[in-house]
Design a protein around this motif. Sequence first.
Motif, mmCIF file in Angstrom:
data_model
loop_
_atom_site.group_PDB
_atom_site.id
_atom_site.type_symbol
_atom_site.label_atom_id
_atom_site.label_comp_id
_atom_site.label_asym_id
_atom_site.label_seq_id
_atom_site.Cartn_x
_atom_site.Cartn_y
_atom_site.Cartn_z
ATOM 1 N N UNK B 113 0.833 -1.213 0.000
ATOM 2 C CA UNK B 113 0.000 0.000 0.000
ATOM 3 C C UNK B 113 0.865 1.259 0.000
ATOM 4 N N UNK B 114 0.359 2.338 -0.607
ATOM 5 C CA UNK B 114 1.114 3.598 -0.525
ATOM 6 C C UNK B 114 1.105 4.095 0.912
ATOM 7 N N UNK B 115 2.091 4.876 1.240
ATOM 8 C CA UNK B 115 2.243 5.343 2.624
ATOM 9 C C UNK B 115 1.033 6.172 3.066
ATOM 10 N N UNK B 116 0.393 6.843 2.099
ATOM 11 C CA UNK B 116 -0.750 7.706 2.456
ATOM 12 C C UNK B 116 -1.992 6.886 2.815
#
Lengths: 227, 132
Positions: B113-116
């Motif tokens: 998953x992206x960090x955001x």
Amino acid sequence: MDQANEIIQSLYDKFIQNPLAFTAFIILAVGVYVIYSQVDKLVDYIPTPAYENEQFGVSLNRDKQINDALEDAREFYGADIILIAQFHNGQYDLTRLPFTKVSITYYQGNLNPEEQDNLYSARPLSTMNKMMLRMWTDKENPKCIASRVENLNDILYQQRLQGMGINFVTLCPLTNIRNYPIGYLSAGYRTEETDPESVDIILDYQKTLAARISGYLEEGSIREKRD
Amino acid sequence: MSCNPAPHAVADLEPAYSDFIKRSKAKTLVINRVDGKFTQTIYAVGKTDAYLYVPIEVPENFPLIESLEYGCVTTKISRIGNYKEIAKRVGITHIVICPLEIGYIGAGYSDVPPIEALPQLEELSEITNEYI
């Protein structure tokens, strides 16, 4: 009755001959009798192989949970290394003040064999004094911090990270349920993390992870004391 | 276990959930109720074939559920036996889950998953808590 009298007389004579030795013998005899009569109860306190195997299994599972959590976190952060270091006083006990040393107890990462030299060796806590003071500025609410390695003021710690090829580091304090310091969780990056928003997100998540890890470590510590 | 406890509330939030999927590049979003030894999907959106309302037994002291006590968690789907097959079918490899008062809200991804994703899902969980 006569025999009883003879026995009593004989014991009295022996006591008169050497009171100290006689008394010591009596105390010893009573002690042996007490132990013998309580041996069934003592057996309950002696760990059995089955019990010890179960405890070992629990310890292995706990380590697996921690290693899995670190592996997942490293992937999510995009970190090159992630580790847990625990404070101790140079002996086996990791929970008593004053702490003088710190050792890495869990590690996940991609360091080369040369970069892993002395990874698990105990180091004086004084070599990270300034970082520790930053984290524990507020003793009740220690905080997570991030820094470029080149900006670190703890020279020996800076050199250690540079030796691993790490250029950016984040650290979060580990505390037990009573807010007692037990170590730190750290992530290291070979590249420098410059986006402040990403750093904030990482620190936020790392704080949650540190709480989770502290929970696992605390659970292990409680089990050991119970035993 | 009961059926969907708040169908209208979830319907109200559907735009927020769909928006989350678009922003975060998640493949799927689910809301699960946890009730003792069982977990039950009460809402799902995106690429999923989750069986709604079917209770699934979770082992006692399941680490992932216990970890929610501390906050959001991200993990590989391969670590979760109960959902491995379901996730494999829809191509989910990683999940981020955040605690709800009734259980948890989870987003599935086909890659790391992206960090955001974390703060986005946290925000969504706070909104969901207010409605359900």
